[in-house]
Design an enzyme around this catalytic site. Structure first.
Site, PDB file in Angstrom:
ATOM      1  N   GLU A  13       0.829  -1.206   0.000  1.00  0.00           N
ATOM      2  CA  GLU A  13       0.000   0.000   0.000  1.00  0.00           C
ATOM      3  C   GLU A  13       0.870   1.266   0.000  1.00  0.00           C
ATOM      4  O   GLU A  13       1.738   1.415   0.860  1.00  0.00           O
ATOM      5  CB  GLU A  13      -0.938  -0.026   1.210  1.00  0.00           C
TER       6      GLU A  13
ATOM      7  N   GLU B 104      -4.920  -6.990   1.685  1.00  0.00           N
ATOM      8  CA  GLU B 104      -3.698  -7.716   2.027  1.00  0.00           C
ATOM      9  C   GLU B 104      -3.686  -9.143   1.499  1.00  0.00           C
ATOM     10  O   GLU B 104      -2.628  -9.702   1.217  1.00  0.00           O
ATOM     11  CB  GLU B 104      -3.490  -7.714   3.547  1.00  0.00           C
TER      12      GLU B 104
ATOM     13  N   HIS C 234      -2.767  -1.693  16.420  1.00  0.00           N
ATOM     14  CA  HIS C 234      -1.682  -1.177  15.572  1.00  0.00           C
ATOM     15  C   HIS C 234      -0.292  -1.439  16.143  1.00  0.00           C
ATOM     16  O   HIS C 234       0.676  -0.869  15.632  1.00  0.00           O
ATOM     17  CB  HIS C 234      -1.856   0.333  15.349  1.00  0.00           C
TER      18      HIS C 234
HETATM   19  C1  LIG Z   1      -6.390  -4.132   6.875  1.00  0.00           C
HETATM   20  C2  LIG Z   1      -5.744  -2.808   6.922  1.00  0.00           C
HETATM   21  N1  LIG Z   1      -4.830  -2.481   5.988  1.00  0.00           N
HETATM   22  C3  LIG Z   1      -4.228  -1.282   6.001  1.00  0.00           C
HETATM   23  C4  LIG Z   1      -4.509  -0.357   6.971  1.00  0.00           C
HETATM   24  C5  LIG Z   1      -3.816   0.988   6.978  1.00  0.00           C
HETATM   25  N2  LIG Z   1      -4.765   2.036   6.627  1.00  0.00           N
HETATM   26  C6  LIG Z   1      -5.394   2.754   7.566  1.00  0.00           C
HETATM   27  S1  LIG Z   1      -6.480   3.838   6.906  1.00  0.00           S
HETATM   28  C7  LIG Z   1      -6.119   3.350   5.348  1.00  0.00           C
HETATM   29  C8  LIG Z   1      -6.818   4.008   4.194  1.00  0.00           C
HETATM   30  C9  LIG Z   1      -8.275   3.749   4.193  1.00  0.00           C
HETATM   31  O1  LIG Z   1      -8.867   4.488   3.165  1.00  0.00           O
HETATM   32  P1  LIG Z   1     -10.449   4.659   3.066  1.00  0.00           P
HETATM   33  O2  LIG Z   1     -11.109   3.353   3.280  1.00  0.00           O
HETATM   34  O3  LIG Z   1     -10.722   5.366   1.803  1.00  0.00           O
HETATM   35  O4  LIG Z   1     -10.850   5.565   4.304  1.00  0.00           O
HETATM   36  P2  LIG Z   1     -10.394   7.040   4.652  1.00  0.00           P
HETATM   37  O5  LIG Z   1      -9.149   6.934   5.483  1.00  0.00           O
HETATM   38  O6  LIG Z   1     -10.185   7.772   3.369  1.00  0.00           O
HETATM   39  O7  LIG Z   1     -11.491   7.650   5.465  1.00  0.00           O
HETATM   40  C10 LIG Z   1      -5.154   2.363   5.352  1.00  0.00           C
HETATM   41  C11 LIG Z   1      -4.591   1.740   4.157  1.00  0.00           C
HETATM   42  C12 LIG Z   1      -5.444  -0.742   7.954  1.00  0.00           C
HETATM   43  N3  LIG Z   1      -5.763   0.081   8.955  1.00  0.00           N
HETATM   44  N4  LIG Z   1      -6.047  -1.953   7.898  1.00  0.00           N
END
Ligand SMILES: Cc1ncc(C[n+]2csc(CCOP(=O)(O)OP(=O)(O)O)c2C)c(N)n1
Ligand SMILES: Cc1ncc(C[n+]2csc(CCOP(=O)(O)OP(=O)(O)O)c2C)c(N)n1
Ligand SMILES: [Mg+2]
Ligand SMILES: [Mg+2]
Lengths: 333, 336, 333, 336
Positions: D39, D72, D141
């Protein structure tokens, strides 16, 4: 995908509009205060501002009762504030105090407040949805008409939990509404670089479920679609997917460098800030005076300030808390 | 699934599977909040691929007993949500290997929500699952991952081997206010044994000495109990008296019972079906040696699966599984 | 959802039809022999017959080269046999012998034969798909035009891996074809009790991907759609979802009680058995004589029998194999 | 990410993060089969949320360095397939807790495919991930799940703490023909240290004595190395000489080095950030006590996280993490 909901489009009346605005402003004032406290170094945890996205939870929460439930995400403080979760336990939690709603053990990413229906806040992308279905199933078992909202982001629509949850909710006709705040980015990844479909709402087709792309910054469009979805759920007709288009003004996390977006697109989004726009609309349509809204704002600011003062006056939790709430029974020292 | 009744003084002969079924019927009858769901569990789908849940949906209705799509994450999520809303879901994950697609729900959510919410949330779910080598189902259908869950705070791990324990521990697991992983073992589940006709809940966290002995303690659980009992019988013929302790609950484990037995015999061998390498046996062995330092007659030995996937060919699978002969050899190695 | 592929619908020529039939018959003869050996107690492992589903892999394999790859599932022996995997190492594996393609360590659920492109056989529902994408990515990196087939069932279309895989394949335009053998059941669960959409192919919409519902028992319909999908993949235009409707005559696993389906539906499906139907068609259209087909059959039966004889004459693997192939380097005893 | 050059006799001062970046640049330049993805890892997305992969896509192109959707399972699947096709993917799982949604791919597939295929398949992937408490990121986390993977046959587990090791071990992990889980620790990753300008691969499976001592052996890895070094410094002031062994690779672990040290000092304390309960420290402790039975001066102690989720409040998080004072107390408890 934005499909007209017919000729009888539900519209918020005056009281509803004012209530939606109140919830929006409550979110924004709280967010602003949070960022101020972080800048002053008084809060150290990561903070995911939802500035710019207020219309979505404000409108939905207006249509919910305390018995209706929400499952939300790390960027979900707005959803709780919109749901009228009291701010004192919220702030005390963010500050890691024992009077926090989770005794300081969960923090901002795991805020919970069952009294107002804030059931789960998850830090794992996608995970609000499978759990929301459980509350939906419980509603069927209870024979009550409570609905559950699963909040998530556009990026989350690409993870397996989304798919499994929408499928199960549809097969079981669960009273769950899947509310995707599509702010165009998942962390630093632009929508189209992670998502294979032009509108997330189209994915509803794959679950035999109604799905709508909504202007998430327009309280009227949000109201029309949320009203219909909630009515559908309460009537036992099953789930709905609402893709609500919006923008997060502050980037992914507090301190985010924003290098992955153009200055222009951000500037354009901020210029279209739904909060002052809706405020102006209320005034223009004669629903509220400047003075009334200023008074509303002052009241909300006082509430936020009270919560902050309360929080910082609270104690930190005792280390014995590490042995409590692991199981129902306290673990022996 | 019909209980082969052969009552002797209030005892009934039944298999572990029948005991599990009996516990589910009893728990659902006693408490209307108990729910049963998972792939194929309802009668329309045959009451489970093994028939363990047969009859439940007919008796308790389609809303409380539900078959699900193949989507373990959504199964666990639905269990968690319903549990938080006041129900007591017993969710079936058909085989333990399939829990790998739902680890986030179990570990990041079910096990933690009570703690992260400061006690506001509770997640009284039971995850029933089945595993065990010996059926040539190879690398993705026979794994023992209980060590992962024992190493996760906030979830209990129960792994019976005798029919009475299958019933009594499942009843307790369902009553428990916290998440419980309930592991059924494919080599013991269909073996009949005596169960009290009115068998009630058996407390979690309590070991059972299934064989008294003087010279060495065999600490084990689940499918390896019968292996150790067989080894003990053979050892007895050679004049070695082995005590067999069935943990029954792996986490929290019954430290007092194990230490008492090991102190008495002065020797211990820990036997698991799970991989030996960084396996659950290490916790038991490390603890015994630490707590009984200077009071043991020999080092604590550990037996477990070798460092490889479960193999398909019968000869390899037999070599993979700890056998009574392996236990005997380990015991004899520390008897001098 | 079955969308016409236009006026130039690709059609198998005579040689192609005969080759497809050969592959179908190879599958069926092999399946029949496997079940016979199990009934005689000579094989003890669980067996998932794909009897009735032969047209799907037979047609697709006809359109593939040895460099094209397949990732398949527990019910995938038919896919390997269709891909012309040699039968000796296949049978030796099923019998758990050291001369098996996996030295007896994988067994029928994990057969692998890279020379003919049989890359992965998984026992975990849905897991053929994420891995197939990796081969697709490798094709892009190689700059070759190889395609990868991900085989899976209708039930698997409800699991998270399906969703994540189709999304990634579409965003990355991978040369992967997702082939769903929709036999109407997932273990004992009827399609509509687990799947929320009337046609799985509709789910392709959610991934901006072409998707077709195909008559998986009709070599002509299969050919038309597979040909187009493979051409599309080779041309760098990305993935396709093919939902191929079919039926598994033998239930889920050998010995399955079938109580979850009606006698009528099963009888109807068996009556429409695609194998004798296609045989008749070849004869009716003058593409082959009874004698030719009988000779073909005899040849295949001899091949199967040879493989069986070979397999049962092989040794069991040595226990030292437990230390080999865990890592590249053998583990010390 | 620009390497702060401060060369002294061929040494460069850099953080662990810079060392990881340097290893990725070097490996990608040396071997065109090396791929990096996960990512936000490409430059369009800022070269990783922490910037660790910045510059790679600019240099090696969008086909070899790719940002992925948040999925993932598909990340790990793509890594596995590409690896089987001859590539060497270095896949990033942003934080260790997120691997819970991809356990099937890692455990049932990556770790097993070579074995289940009888050696026909190979899966030379590296899974880079980050974790560690101390930043108030709470229950989802900061977890340490390395014990799960150490308990899985067919995957190696590497967990460095010093910048030179971050570089050298990552180079080896990428060259390794088998799957490697490479754990970056959030408390050590940004701490600068000396790295040889031409630092090459450091073999997996070899521990490093980071502090010589006579009285007690502290066995540890990852973020707890600095904790043990700090404790050793304090203990030295009180006249206790502690040897600190940094395992660097948890699985396979360097038994010879650990036993040699523990035999020399006669005492050992095993320290992990992971939960103590059924944690990876148990394997080390059980082995030391078994192998050195009768030759130790004291029982082997284990320190690890308490049995709960990682808490949010700073005071709780500090109490949750093993601190130098905890190590000192454990050592003093066995010094008599
Ligand atoms: C399973 C998982 N993979 C990666 C992450 C890291 N992560 C946290 S927020 C995020 C982006 C999420 O984007 P979106 O669903 O568009 O929500 P937004 O943050 O834009 O509100 C990521 C990749 C996570 N928390 N959980
Ligand atoms: C993740 C997972 N869950 C459950 C199972 C058990 N299981 C094996 S096959 C199967 C049914 C699959 O149905 P479908 O995808 O339609 O394929 P078919 O067997 O009909 O070919 C199930 C539930 C499994 N192997 N993996
Ligand atoms: Mg977003
Ligand atoms: Mg099917």
């Amino acid at each position: 995908m934005s499909q007209s909901t017919g000729t009888n489009v539900p519209r918020p009346d005056a009281a509803a509009q004012l209530d939606i605005y109140r919830r929006m402003l409550r979110i924004e004032r709280n967010d602003d205060a949070t960022r101020a406290q972080i800048r002053r170094g008084r809060i150290t945890a990561p903070y995911y501002s939802a500035r710019g996205q207020e219309v979505i939870p404000a409108t939905i929460s207006h249509l919910l009762t305390d018995d209706d439930k929400i499952c939300t995400i790390y960027r979900g403080i707005q959803d709780m504030v919109a749901k009228d979760m009291p701010l004192r336990p919220l702030w005390a939690e963010i500050c890691g105090r024992v009077d926090g709603t989770c005794k300081g053990k969960g923090g901002p990413m795991h805020l919970t407040h069952p009294e107002t229906g804030v059931m789960v806040t998850t830090g794992i992308v996608g995970s609000s949805m499978p759990i929301a279905n459980g509350f939906g199933w419980a509603s069927l078992l209870d024979g009550k008409k409570h609905v559950t909202i699963a909040y998530f982001g556009d990026g989350a629509s690409n993870i397996g939990a989304f798919h499994e949850s929408l499928n199960l909710a549809s097969v079981w006709k669960l009273p769950v509404i899947f509310v995707c705040a599509n702010n165009g980015f998942a962390e630093h990844t632009r929508y189209e670089n992670g998502t294979s479909v032009d509108f997330i709402a189209r994915r509803a087709i794959g679950y035999g479920m109604p799905g709508f792309t909504v202007d998430g910054n327009d309280p009227f469009d949000m109201y029309a679609h949320a009203h219909a979805a909630i009515a559908r759920a309460r009537a036992g007709e099953g789930p709905t997917l609402l893709e609500c288009k919006t923008f997060r003004f502050m980037g992914h996390v507090f301190g985010d460098a924003d290098g992955y977006m153009t200055k222009e697109e951000k500037a354009a989004a901020v210029a279209a800030d739904p909060l002052p726009a809706f405020r102006q609309k209320l005034i223009d349509s004669g629903l509220a005076s400047e003075a009334q809204l200023a008074q509303l704002q002052a009241g909300l600011e006082a509430e936020v300030q009270d919560a902050i003062d309360f929080a910082f006056a609270c104690e930190a939790p005792d280390v014995a808390e590490l042995r409590r709430d692991v199981f129902a029974e306290e673990i022996a020292a | 699934m019909s209980t082969q009744t052969m009552e002797t003084a209030g005892m009934v002969k039944m298999t572990g599977q029948q005991a599990v079924s009996a516990a589910l019927f009893q728990a659902m009858a006693e408490d209307s909040r108990v729910l049963v769901f998972g792939e194929d569990v309802a009668d329309r789908e045959g009451g489970g691929v093994m028939g363990t849940t047969k009859g439940l949906s007919a008796k308790f209705g389609d809303l409380r007993v539900r078959s699900t799509p193949i989507a373990e994450q959504s199964i666990m999520g639905a269990a968690i949500g319903a549990a938080m809303a006041g129900y007591k879901p017993v969710a079936e994950i058909m085989l333990m290997n399939f829990i790998t697609v739902a680890m986030d729900m179990v570990v990041n959510h079910a096990a933690k929500l009570r703690f992260m919410s400061g006690g506001q949330s509770q997640v009284p779910i039971v995850i029933r699952t089945l595993t065990g080598a010996g059926w040539q189902t190879a690398g993705q259908h026979s794994d023992h991952f209980e060590g992962w869950f024992a190493h996760t705070a906030g979830i209990k791990v129960v792994a019976p081997s005798a029919p009475a324990d299958y019933k009594g521990l499942l009843l307790s697991a369902i009553q428990d206010p916290d998440p419980v992983l309930f592991i059924e073992n494919s080599r013991t589940l269909f073996v009949p044994g005596e169960v009290a006709a009115d068998q009630g809940p058996i407390p979690l966290g309590k070991a059972k000495v299934v064989q008294d002995g003087r010279d060495v303690t065999l600490v084990t659980y689940s499918g390896m109990v019968q292996t150790c009992v067989a080894a003990a019988a053979e050892l007895a013929k050679e004049g070695i008296s082995a005590e067999v302790v069935d943990l029954r609950t792996l986490s929290p484990w019954d430290k007092d019972a194990v230490l008492a037995s090991a102190e008495k015999t002065g020797r211990a061998v820990v036997v698991t079906e799970a991989l030996r390498h960084f396996g659950p046996g290490a916790e038991i062995a490390a603890t015994i040696q630490e707590e009984l330092f200077g009071r043991l007659k020999a080092p604590v030995r550990r037996l477990g699966a070798p460092y490889c996937a479960v193999p398909f060919a019968k000869a390899l699978e037999d070599a993979y599984l700890v056998q009574p002969a392996d236990v005997m050899a380990a015991v004899k190695g520390i008897m001098r």
